[in-house]
Motif scaffolding. Structure first.
Motif, PDB file in Angstrom:
ATOM      1  N   LEU A 164      78.355  24.929 -65.449  1.00 34.11           N
ATOM      2  CA  LEU A 164      77.091  24.516 -64.845  1.00 34.11           C
ATOM      3  C   LEU A 164      76.711  25.472 -63.711  1.00 34.11           C
ATOM      4  O   LEU A 164      75.531  25.832 -63.554  1.00 34.11           O
ATOM      5  N   LYS A 165      77.698  25.888 -62.939  1.00 30.24           N
ATOM      6  CA  LYS A 165      77.439  26.841 -61.847  1.00 30.24           C
ATOM      7  C   LYS A 165      76.901  28.161 -62.403  1.00 30.24           C
ATOM      8  O   LYS A 165      75.968  28.743 -61.846  1.00 30.24           O
ATOM      9  N   GLY A 166      77.492  28.638 -63.510  1.00 29.14           N
ATOM     10  CA  GLY A 166      77.007  29.868 -64.133  1.00 29.14           C
ATOM     11  C   GLY A 166      75.578  29.727 -64.632  1.00 29.14           C
ATOM     12  O   GLY A 166      74.766  30.652 -64.508  1.00 29.14           O
ATOM     13  N   TYR A 167      75.274  28.567 -65.211  1.00 29.63           N
ATOM     14  CA  TYR A 167      73.910  28.271 -65.689  1.00 29.63           C
ATOM     15  C   TYR A 167      72.914  28.350 -64.539  1.00 29.63           C
ATOM     16  O   TYR A 167      71.863  29.006 -64.633  1.00 29.63           O
ATOM     17  N   ARG A 168      73.240  27.692 -63.425  1.00 29.59           N
ATOM     18  CA  ARG A 168      72.351  27.691 -62.263  1.00 29.59           C
ATOM     19  C   ARG A 168      72.181  29.113 -61.705  1.00 29.59           C
ATOM     20  O   ARG A 168      71.074  29.525 -61.352  1.00 29.59           O
ATOM     21  N   THR A 169      73.303  29.841 -61.656  1.00 32.53           N
ATOM     22  CA  THR A 169      73.268  31.201 -61.116  1.00 32.53           C
ATOM     23  C   THR A 169      72.356  32.104 -61.940  1.00 32.53           C
ATOM     24  O   THR A 169      71.567  32.893 -61.394  1.00 32.53           O
ATOM     25  N   ALA A 170      72.448  31.982 -63.268  1.00 31.63           N
ATOM     26  CA  ALA A 170      71.619  32.812 -64.153  1.00 31.63           C
ATOM     27  C   ALA A 170      70.134  32.491 -63.982  1.00 31.63           C
ATOM     28  O   ALA A 170      69.292  33.399 -63.937  1.00 31.63           O
ATOM     29  N   LEU A 171      69.804  31.202 -63.897  1.00 27.53           N
ATOM     30  CA  LEU A 171      68.400  30.824 -63.728  1.00 27.53           C
ATOM     31  C   LEU A 171      67.861  31.315 -62.387  1.00 27.53           C
ATOM     32  O   LEU A 171      66.728  31.812 -62.300  1.00 27.53           O
ATOM     33  N   GLU A 172      68.667  31.171 -61.340  1.00 24.93           N
ATOM     34  CA  GLU A 172      68.230  31.629 -60.017  1.00 24.93           C
ATOM     35  C   GLU A 172      68.003  33.137 -60.013  1.00 24.93           C
ATOM     36  O   GLU A 172      67.019  33.624 -59.446  1.00 24.93           O
ATOM     37  N   ALA A 173      68.925  33.870 -60.657  1.00 29.98           N
ATOM     38  CA  ALA A 173      68.774  35.328 -60.726  1.00 29.98           C
ATOM     39  C   ALA A 173      67.531  35.712 -61.524  1.00 29.98           C
ATOM     40  O   ALA A 173      66.891  36.743 -61.248  1.00 29.98           O
ATOM     41  N   GLY A 174      67.182  34.898 -62.528  1.00 34.81           N
ATOM     42  CA  GLY A 174      65.989  35.157 -63.334  1.00 34.81           C
ATOM     43  C   GLY A 174      64.728  34.570 -62.741  1.00 34.81           C
ATOM     44  O   GLY A 174      63.661  34.616 -63.366  1.00 34.81           O
ATOM     45  N   ARG A 175      64.855  33.985 -61.522  1.00 33.36           N
ATOM     46  CA  ARG A 175      63.723  33.389 -60.805  1.00 33.36           C
ATOM     47  C   ARG A 175      63.038  32.297 -61.615  1.00 33.36           C
ATOM     48  O   ARG A 175      61.809  32.162 -61.603  1.00 33.36           O
ATOM     49  N   ILE A 176      63.875  31.514 -62.308  1.00 27.91           N
ATOM     50  CA  ILE A 176      63.382  30.357 -63.050  1.00 27.91           C
ATOM     51  C   ILE A 176      63.734  29.102 -62.249  1.00 27.91           C
ATOM     52  O   ILE A 176      64.914  28.868 -61.945  1.00 27.91           O
ATOM     53  N   PRO A 177      62.749  28.292 -61.863  1.00 23.27           N
ATOM     54  CA  PRO A 177      63.040  27.067 -61.113  1.00 23.27           C
ATOM     55  C   PRO A 177      63.972  26.147 -61.911  1.00 23.27           C
ATOM     56  O   PRO A 177      63.814  25.990 -63.127  1.00 23.27           O
ATOM     57  N   ILE A 178      64.942  25.570 -61.235  1.00 23.46           N
ATOM     58  CA  ILE A 178      65.892  24.676 -61.895  1.00 23.46           C
ATOM     59  C   ILE A 178      65.314  23.273 -61.957  1.00 23.46           C
ATOM     60  O   ILE A 178      65.014  22.663 -60.927  1.00 23.46           O
ATOM     61  N   ASP A 179      65.131  22.767 -63.165  1.00 22.66           N
ATOM     62  CA  ASP A 179      64.638  21.410 -63.390  1.00 22.66           C
ATOM     63  C   ASP A 179      65.848  20.526 -63.671  1.00 22.66           C
ATOM     64  O   ASP A 179      66.488  20.654 -64.720  1.00 22.66           O
ATOM     65  N   GLU A 180      66.173  19.632 -62.734  1.00 24.96           N
ATOM     66  CA  GLU A 180      67.356  18.781 -62.878  1.00 24.96           C
ATOM     67  C   GLU A 180      67.275  17.888 -64.116  1.00 24.96           C
ATOM     68  O   GLU A 180      68.302  17.448 -64.638  1.00 24.96           O
ATOM     69  N   LYS A 181      66.067  17.639 -64.598  1.00 20.77           N
ATOM     70  CA  LYS A 181      65.911  16.805 -65.791  1.00 20.77           C
ATOM     71  C   LYS A 181      66.423  17.520 -67.047  1.00 20.77           C
ATOM     72  O   LYS A 181      66.642  16.866 -68.077  1.00 20.77           O
ATOM     73  N   LEU A 182      66.569  18.840 -66.969  1.00 21.96           N
ATOM     74  CA  LEU A 182      67.060  19.607 -68.114  1.00 21.96           C
ATOM     75  C   LEU A 182      68.583  19.741 -68.104  1.00 21.96           C
ATOM     76  O   LEU A 182      69.159  20.421 -68.957  1.00 21.96           O
ATOM     77  N   ILE A 183      69.246  19.094 -67.151  1.00 25.94           N
ATOM     78  CA  ILE A 183      70.710  19.122 -67.055  1.00 25.94           C
ATOM     79  C   ILE A 183      71.250  17.769 -67.492  1.00 25.94           C
ATOM     80  O   ILE A 183      71.029  16.754 -66.821  1.00 25.94           O
ATOM     81  N   VAL A 184      71.916  17.740 -68.634  1.00 25.69           N
ATOM     82  CA  VAL A 184      72.463  16.486 -69.162  1.00 25.69           C
ATOM     83  C   VAL A 184      73.945  16.678 -69.464  1.00 25.69           C
ATOM     84  O   VAL A 184      74.437  17.802 -69.535  1.00 25.69           O
ATOM     85  N   SER A 185      74.648  15.561 -69.641  1.00 25.26           N
ATOM     86  CA  SER A 185      76.080  15.607 -69.958  1.00 25.26           C
ATOM     87  C   SER A 185      76.370  14.725 -71.158  1.00 25.26           C
ATOM     88  O   SER A 185      75.790  13.640 -71.304  1.00 25.26           O
TER      89      SER A 185
END
Length: 302
Positions: A164-185
């Motif tokens: 999950l940390k890697g996912y967030r890091t990649a989106l941040e580096a790509g300047r894509i806002p993180i939508d918490e609704k798109l994170i499921v388990s």
């Protein structure tokens, strides 16, 4: 030669238990798995067994079935069988680590693989989950995906936290806002399927999904098939998947190889190094964590 011939005629088999008492080594190692299903852990077993066979050792496999109590029981079973060392992947429900500390206090060689305990001074072998997740998300960003969802596993596991940390890091580096609704388990394929269906029925659904394991990928793909979305035209899919699992689907999945065989092989090699030092009464080296780099295998799902 006469003794050997008579032994053969009588179908004589050496008493391994008696030999282990005399030699003070059982020539057996133990391995505890959370569950032996899907494709990752069987690949790990393959890697462990190859090294054990080369070393002339037997491999005793037990399964915790994702239960802390069973995990403790398994350790006791392996100790009662006088194994020379233990390989272990932690149950998702284990939060008390005293049983591991007990083993380490006995100086019984112990190596963790894949699922580890971050704060224990132990040897660990695993894939670099943060780097692997970044490598998985980047191709989605490169093809212009803007709403990338992740289907994660049990949040208690370090492997889930790191991916999950890697996912967030990649989106941040790509300047894509993180939508918490798109994170499921989803801890089971059924849960992953249900959570993916919720994602796909959103007013603004994802245009790509990253599944962190074979298990979660099973649920993700079932949900996509139910909604009759086309891959990759309507939605892109990528995940951590063993090769045999990756190619089961149509189209074949783009995936990060979780390196199951390599993890098992290297973990076993580290364990035998520790066993050798123990039997020669040499001090153990400082604990180390070995990270393997998961490779991106291109399929037709992205």
């Amino acid at each position: 030669e006469m003794v050997k011939r008579i032994a053969g005629d009588l179908s004589y088999m050496p008493n391994v238990v008696a030999s282990s008492l005399r030699l003070k080594k059982s020539k057996t190692i133990g391995a505890i798995f959370p569950e032996i299903s899907y494709f990752f852990f069987p690949s790990v077993i393959h890697g462990i067994e190859e090294v054990a066979h080369q070393m002339g050792y037997n491999l005793l496999i037990v399964q915790s079935n994702e239960s802390y109590e069973r995990e403790v029981e398994n350790l006791n079973i392996l100790m009662s069988n006088k194994v020379d060392g233990i390989l272990l992947s932690v149950s998702k429900n284990t939060r008390n680590f005293d049983h591991f500390r007990h083993i380490m206090g006995m100086n019984l060689p112990l190596v963790f693989f894949d699922r580890i305990v971050k704060d224990l001074p132990a040897d660990n072998v695993l894939v670099d989950d943060i780097s692997g997740a970044i490598t998985a998300v980047n191709p989605l960003l490169e093809t212009g995906k803007k709403r990338i969802a992740i289907c994660n596993g049990n949040p208690n596991l370090l492997i889930s936290q790191n991916r999950l940390k890697g996912y967030r890091t990649a989106l941040e580096a790509g300047r894509i806002p993180i939508d918490e609704k798109l994170i499921v388990s989803g801890e089971t394929p059924l849960e992953a399927e249900a959570e993916t269906l919720k994602l796909l029925n959103m007013a603004s659904p994802p245009d790509a999904i990253f599944a962190i394991s074979d298990l979660t990928m099973t649920g993700v793909m079932k949900a996509i098939y139910q909604t009759r979305l086309r891959i990759p035209e309507d939605i892109a899919v990528i995940g951590f998947c063993e090769e045999i699992f990756r190619t089961m689907y149509n189209p074949a999945l783009t995936a990060i190889q979780p390196m199951g065989f390599e993890i098992g092989k290297i973990a076993a090699e580290v364990l035998f190094e520790k066993i050798s030092r123990t039997q020669e009464n040499k001090p153990q080296e400082e604990p180390r964590t070995i990270y393997l780099e998961g490779h991106l295998v291109k399929g037709e799902s992205t």
